[in-house]
Design a protein around this motif. Structure first.
Motif, PDB file in Angstrom:
ATOM      1  N   ILE A   1       0.834  -1.207   0.000  1.00  0.00           N
ATOM      2  CA  ILE A   1       0.000   0.000   0.000  1.00  0.00           C
ATOM      3  C   ILE A   1       0.865   1.251   0.000  1.00  0.00           C
ATOM      4  CG2 ILE A   1      -0.307   0.150   2.503  1.00  0.00           C
ATOM      5  CD1 ILE A   1      -2.913   0.958  -0.273  1.00  0.00           C
ATOM      6  N   ASP A   2       2.036   1.203   0.641  1.00  0.00           N
ATOM      7  CA  ASP A   2       2.951   2.350   0.578  1.00  0.00           C
ATOM      8  C   ASP A   2       3.372   2.613  -0.862  1.00  0.00           C
ATOM      9  OD1 ASP A   2       2.927   2.808   3.321  1.00  0.00           O
ATOM     10  OD2 ASP A   2       4.652   1.506   3.693  1.00  0.00           O
ATOM     11  N   CYS A   3       3.734   1.559  -1.569  1.00  0.00           N
ATOM     12  CA  CYS A   3       4.131   1.699  -2.974  1.00  0.00           C
ATOM     13  C   CYS A   3       2.961   2.184  -3.833  1.00  0.00           C
ATOM     14  CB  CYS A   3       4.663   0.369  -3.510  1.00  0.00           C
ATOM     15  SG  CYS A   3       6.199  -0.186  -2.728  1.00  0.00           S
ATOM     16  N   ALA A   4       1.778   1.648  -3.569  1.00  0.00           N
ATOM     17  CA  ALA A   4       0.596   2.035  -4.339  1.00  0.00           C
ATOM     18  C   ALA A   4       0.261   3.503  -4.131  1.00  0.00           C
ATOM     19  CB  ALA A   4      -0.590   1.162  -3.938  1.00  0.00           C
ATOM     20  N   LEU A   5       0.389   3.964  -2.903  1.00  0.00           N
ATOM     21  CA  LEU A   5       0.105   5.370  -2.619  1.00  0.00           C
ATOM     22  C   LEU A   5       1.141   6.284  -3.245  1.00  0.00           C
ATOM     23  CD1 LEU A   5      -1.013   4.978   1.069  1.00  0.00           C
ATOM     24  CD2 LEU A   5      -2.375   6.063  -0.717  1.00  0.00           C
ATOM     25  N   PHE A   6       2.412   5.864  -3.234  1.00  0.00           N
ATOM     26  CA  PHE A   6       3.441   6.688  -3.862  1.00  0.00           C
ATOM     27  C   PHE A   6       3.215   6.763  -5.366  1.00  0.00           C
ATOM     28  CE2 PHE A   6       7.584   7.902  -5.470  1.00  0.00           C
ATOM     29  CZ  PHE A   6       7.933   8.927  -4.595  1.00  0.00           C
ATOM     30  N   LEU A   7       2.824   5.637  -5.962  1.00  0.00           N
ATOM     31  CA  LEU A   7       2.496   5.637  -7.388  1.00  0.00           C
ATOM     32  C   LEU A   7       1.373   6.628  -7.663  1.00  0.00           C
ATOM     33  CD1 LEU A   7       2.663   4.441 -10.264  1.00  0.00           C
ATOM     34  CD2 LEU A   7       1.078   2.663  -9.507  1.00  0.00           C
ATOM     35  N   ALA A   8       0.322   6.585  -6.860  1.00  0.00           N
ATOM     36  CA  ALA A   8      -0.801   7.506  -7.046  1.00  0.00           C
ATOM     37  C   ALA A   8      -0.351   8.951  -6.888  1.00  0.00           C
ATOM     38  CB  ALA A   8      -1.908   7.180  -6.053  1.00  0.00           C
ATOM     39  N   LYS A   9       0.568   9.197  -5.946  1.00  0.00           N
ATOM     40  CA  LYS A   9       1.060  10.561  -5.738  1.00  0.00           C
ATOM     41  C   LYS A   9       1.820  11.074  -6.959  1.00  0.00           C
ATOM     42  CE  LYS A   9       4.234  11.626  -2.459  1.00  0.00           C
ATOM     43  NZ  LYS A   9       4.738  12.120  -1.138  1.00  0.00           N
ATOM     44  N   VAL A  10       2.644  10.230  -7.560  1.00  0.00           N
ATOM     45  CA  VAL A  10       3.371  10.647  -8.759  1.00  0.00           C
ATOM     46  C   VAL A  10       2.392  10.932  -9.907  1.00  0.00           C
ATOM     47  CG1 VAL A  10       5.033   9.923 -10.519  1.00  0.00           C
ATOM     48  CG2 VAL A  10       5.484   9.447  -8.111  1.00  0.00           C
ATOM     49  N   ILE A  11       1.412  10.046 -10.084  1.00  0.00           N
ATOM     50  CA  ILE A  11       0.413  10.271 -11.134  1.00  0.00           C
ATOM     51  C   ILE A  11      -0.305  11.597 -10.902  1.00  0.00           C
ATOM     52  CG2 ILE A  11      -1.722   9.423 -12.179  1.00  0.00           C
ATOM     53  CD1 ILE A  11      -0.833   6.577 -11.403  1.00  0.00           C
ATOM     54  N   HIS A  12      -0.729  11.833  -9.657  1.00  0.00           N
ATOM     55  CA  HIS A  12      -1.433  13.078  -9.318  1.00  0.00           C
ATOM     56  C   HIS A  12      -0.598  14.293  -9.698  1.00  0.00           C
ATOM     57  CE1 HIS A  12      -3.811  15.934  -6.909  1.00  0.00           C
ATOM     58  NE2 HIS A  12      -2.628  16.418  -6.534  1.00  0.00           N
ATOM     59  N   HIS A  13       0.665  14.302  -9.311  1.00  0.00           N
ATOM     60  CA  HIS A  13       1.499  15.472  -9.589  1.00  0.00           C
ATOM     61  C   HIS A  13       1.804  15.624 -11.079  1.00  0.00           C
ATOM     62  CE1 HIS A  13       2.118  15.457  -5.202  1.00  0.00           C
ATOM     63  NE2 HIS A  13       2.323  16.739  -5.373  1.00  0.00           N
ATOM     64  N   ASP A  14       1.977  14.515 -11.782  1.00  0.00           N
ATOM     65  CA  ASP A  14       2.171  14.626 -13.232  1.00  0.00           C
ATOM     66  C   ASP A  14       0.949  15.240 -13.905  1.00  0.00           C
ATOM     67  OD1 ASP A  14       4.772  13.663 -13.304  1.00  0.00           O
ATOM     68  OD2 ASP A  14       4.168  11.584 -13.580  1.00  0.00           O
ATOM     69  N   LEU A  15      -0.234  14.870 -13.437  1.00  0.00           N
ATOM     70  CA  LEU A  15      -1.469  15.380 -14.035  1.00  0.00           C
ATOM     71  C   LEU A  15      -1.776  16.806 -13.587  1.00  0.00           C
ATOM     72  CD1 LEU A  15      -3.802  12.256 -13.624  1.00  0.00           C
ATOM     73  CD2 LEU A  15      -2.616  12.969 -15.697  1.00  0.00           C
ATOM     74  N   VAL A  16      -1.675  17.069 -12.296  1.00  0.00           N
ATOM     75  CA  VAL A  16      -2.147  18.335 -11.733  1.00  0.00           C
ATOM     76  C   VAL A  16      -1.088  19.438 -11.814  1.00  0.00           C
ATOM     77  CG1 VAL A  16      -2.954  19.442  -9.602  1.00  0.00           C
ATOM     78  CG2 VAL A  16      -3.821  17.192 -10.257  1.00  0.00           C
ATOM     79  N   VAL A  17       0.163  19.103 -11.537  1.00  0.00           N
ATOM     80  CA  VAL A  17       1.227  20.099 -11.596  1.00  0.00           C
ATOM     81  C   VAL A  17       1.899  20.097 -12.975  1.00  0.00           C
ATOM     82  CG1 VAL A  17       3.347  20.944 -10.531  1.00  0.00           C
ATOM     83  CG2 VAL A  17       1.605  19.825  -9.124  1.00  0.00           C
ATOM     84  N   GLY A  18       2.185  18.901 -13.491  1.00  0.00           N
ATOM     85  CA  GLY A  18       2.835  18.797 -14.793  1.00  0.00           C
ATOM     86  C   GLY A  18       1.899  18.991 -15.970  1.00  0.00           C
ATOM     87  N   ASN A  19       0.586  18.939 -15.706  1.00  0.00           N
ATOM     88  CA  ASN A  19      -0.419  19.132 -16.758  1.00  0.00           C
ATOM     89  C   ASN A  19      -0.317  18.061 -17.844  1.00  0.00           C
ATOM     90  OD1 ASN A  19      -2.625  20.945 -17.045  1.00  0.00           O
ATOM     91  ND2 ASN A  19      -1.687  21.806 -18.882  1.00  0.00           N
ATOM     92  N   ALA A  20       0.064  16.841 -17.455  1.00  0.00           N
ATOM     93  CA  ALA A  20       0.214  15.746 -18.426  1.00  0.00           C
ATOM     94  C   ALA A  20      -1.128  15.384 -19.047  1.00  0.00           C
ATOM     95  CB  ALA A  20       0.817  14.522 -17.747  1.00  0.00           C
ATOM     96  N   SER A  21      -1.111  15.152 -20.343  1.00  0.00           N
ATOM     97  CA  SER A  21      -2.319  14.742 -21.067  1.00  0.00           C
ATOM     98  C   SER A  21      -2.439  13.228 -21.145  1.00  0.00           C
ATOM     99  CB  SER A  21      -2.308  15.315 -22.488  1.00  0.00           C
ATOM    100  OG  SER A  21      -2.363  16.719 -22.456  1.00  0.00           O
ATOM    101  N   ALA A  22      -1.371  12.518 -20.813  1.00  0.00           N
ATOM    102  CA  ALA A  22      -1.387  11.049 -20.808  1.00  0.00           C
ATOM    103  C   ALA A  22      -0.400  10.576 -19.755  1.00  0.00           C
ATOM    104  CB  ALA A  22      -1.031  10.492 -22.171  1.00  0.00           C
ATOM    105  N   TRP A  23      -0.636   9.361 -19.254  1.00  0.00           N
ATOM    106  CA  TRP A  23       0.250   8.815 -18.220  1.00  0.00           C
ATOM    107  C   TRP A  23       0.401   7.315 -18.445  1.00  0.00           C
ATOM    108  CZ3 TRP A  23       1.784   5.650 -14.434  1.00  0.00           C
ATOM    109  CH2 TRP A  23       2.770   6.121 -13.552  1.00  0.00           C
ATOM    110  N   GLN A  24       1.673   6.884 -18.599  1.00  0.00           N
ATOM    111  CA  GLN A  24       1.948   5.482 -18.932  1.00  0.00           C
ATOM    112  C   GLN A  24       2.997   4.896 -17.995  1.00  0.00           C
ATOM    113  OE1 GLN A  24       2.992   6.110 -23.044  1.00  0.00           O
ATOM    114  NE2 GLN A  24       0.967   6.961 -23.463  1.00  0.00           N
TER     115      GLN A  24
END
Length: 525
Positions: free
Chosen positions: A353-376
């Motif tokens: 769950i620690d790893c899963a939450l960190f993954l979600a945090k990176v996705i969140h920041h790529d989308l919200v701060v980085g303004n990413a249009s896709a995430w792979q």
């Protein structure tokens, strides 16, 4: 003074009850979601099927590989309303360089990371190659995955300067022979054309991958296929590929540049840096924006850019600002926890769950701060434990020695990723959210992170990450909600059955409790 075990247990239970009660009665964080305040359009969420697709798709028993495919691609629900899979909307397929045919002489020790080439050294083709990889491509297509992406780590070995599928000199130049740019581009176009005829259309073709790395190891040895590319070489191969796609009347778009770290997209003074400015700057000699088959985005990898929340936010803000300045979209095209940032200062193993939450945090920041249009993501499946350090994969494998069969296990990371990929569908648009507690992106990184998305019909999807160790109360203030009344909730938490699990519906006006250390998707129809 002696304290009994019973007394300690009483104090602990009382404290736990207090925390739960406090979370439920504390003033909730109000997130204002105004559908008129929109940011980027989301184009896809995807994952790569590298290395282990070949053995699984070619040899593993049907039931096992079908279950793996369902977890990755399905958009269906079981009888209890829980998602059967994470509904990926992109699948990344690796066009091999021929190291598998070289066997042990390839220099790649792990046979599973050697990849066949469709083209023989005499220029003929064998389309029976990479059968396991293609099984997954076909399965992705059958599940309705919207985007198929073909990428190449190395040109075929008969086109390389050293005859290997990786570089052996540390000069940071491409391993492609100077007179084989047209041949390499023609090979990639031939692959695309063949699979078009097989009704497997690749929306995108990526001719270079992580061009900043030298890909050499010990003399004559490497861990996988790969080659560096200088910006001038990327420009040359991109133009050659554009011509090859045009001559064969193909519609696939060229995907650049798969930068090894996000920093390389906007900074640095090396030979494969400042790639947004170099390839999308109007005054650049290397501009590719106007090529017939050039896509309207630039891709980079989030590896090594998440060691500390401050760095995570700062780097992604720079990517977003530079991309906006040069009028180009940004796609995050590969990530797994290669570095130790996911440990967040701790030592020893990290729980699933620690790893899963960190993954979600990176996705969140790529989308919200980085303004990413896709995430792979890299990678869909690899050998490992489903319980600890699930840093590289969504599905943990325990294959036999020859990789012809084995066991497989879902991870919390699979479903954490699914909190985004299953419900945020291609074409949805991110909504800029306001929060009542006024936490900055940096402050929220250890608290509640929330993002929202909408489609043309008015559906709203909210993904909330509770990074804290206590329950959190939130309220959704949805502007112009129309007839919206109910909120469906899907939760991934440390509890065994909380794998994107459907929780009871709530009313939109209700206070919603986010479990401690969890990811919750809320769907407002």
């Amino acid at each position: 003074m002696k304290i009994s075990i019973k007394a300690i247990a009483f104090v602990f239970c009382t404290y736990s009850t207090f925390l739960t009660s406090f979370a439920q009665t504390a003033k909730p964080i109000v997130f204002t979601i105004d559908g008129q305040n929109k940011a980027q359009v989301i184009e896809n969420f995807g994952a790569a099927g590298c290395w282990f697709s070949e053995g699984i798709g070619k040899y593993w028993p049907e039931q096992k590989k079908e279950q793996i495919a369902e977890w990755l691609f399905s958009k269906s629900f079981d009888k209890s309303g829980n998602p059967k899979g994470i509904g990926l909307s992109a699948w990344r397929f690796n066009i091999g360089g021929g190291t598998a045919e070289q066997g042990d002489s390839s220099g790649i020790k792990d046979f599973r990371k050697r990849v066949e080439s469709f083209q023989n050294a005499d220029g003929t083709y064998d389309w029976n190659k990479q059968a396991g990889y293609i099984w997954f491509v076909k399965k992705a297509k059958s599940y309705g995955v919207e985007n198929l992406i073909a990428f190449s780590n190395t040109p075929p070995v008969h086109f390389t300067q050293n005859g290997y599928g990786f570089k052996t000199e540390k000069d940071y130049k491409s391993n492609l022979k100077a007179d084989k740019y047209g041949a390499y581009a023609g090979f990639l176009a031939d692959v695309i054309k063949h699979f078009d005829a097989e009704d497997l259309h690749f929306n995108y073709i990526s001719p270079v991958n992580e061009p900043q790395w030298d890909w050499s190891n010990k003399p004559g040895q490497a861990s996988q296929e790969g080659t560096p590319w200088r910006n001038e070489e990327i420009y040359r191969v991109t133009n050659a590929l554009d011509s090859a796609l045009t001559s064969q009347k193909l519609t696939s778009k060229i995907m650049l540049v798969e930068a090894g770290m996000l920093n390389y997209l906007y900074a640095g003074s090396g030979l494969a840096n400042r790639q947004i400015q170099n390839f999308f700057g109007k005054d650049s000699k290397l501009e590719v924006r106007n090529l017939t088959h050039m896509s309207d985005f630039i891709g980079g990898h989030s590896y090594f850019t998440e060691n500390g929340d401050s760095s995570m936010v700062k780097i992604r803000k720079s990517v977003a600002d530079t991309a906006q300045k040069y009028n180009v979209k940004f796609w995050q095209t590969e990530y797994s926890m290669l570095a130790d940032g996911f440990r967040e200062g701790t030592k020893g193993k990290r729980s699933a769950i620690d790893c899963a939450l960190f993954l979600a945090k990176v996705i969140h920041h790529d989308l919200v701060v980085g303004n990413a249009s896709a995430w792979q993501l890299w990678n869909s499946y690899e050998p490992g434990s489903p319980d600890f350090d699930t840093r590289y994969f969504l599905i943990a494998l325990k294959p036999n020695e020859k990789h012809t069969d084995g066991d497989y296990f879902q991870t919390k990371g699979l479903w954490s990723f699914g909190n985004f990929s299953r419900f945020i569908r291609p074409g949805m648009q991110r909504i800029i959210v306001d929060r009542s507690d006024k936490l900055t992106d940096l402050q929220a990184a250890q608290d509640v992170m929330l993002s929202a998305y909408t489609d043309h019909k008015g559906k709203v999807v909210v993904v909330a990450i509770n990074y804290s160790t206590v329950q959190k109360a939130v309220k959704l203030d949805l502007k112009n909600p129309g007839k919206a009344g109910k909120v469906k909730r899907y939760v991934t938490s440390e509890f065994e059955n909380d794998n994107l699990k459907l929780y009871p519906d709530q009313k939109l006006k209700d206070t919603i409790i986010l479990p401690a250390r969890s990811v919750t998707t809320m769907v407002v129809e």
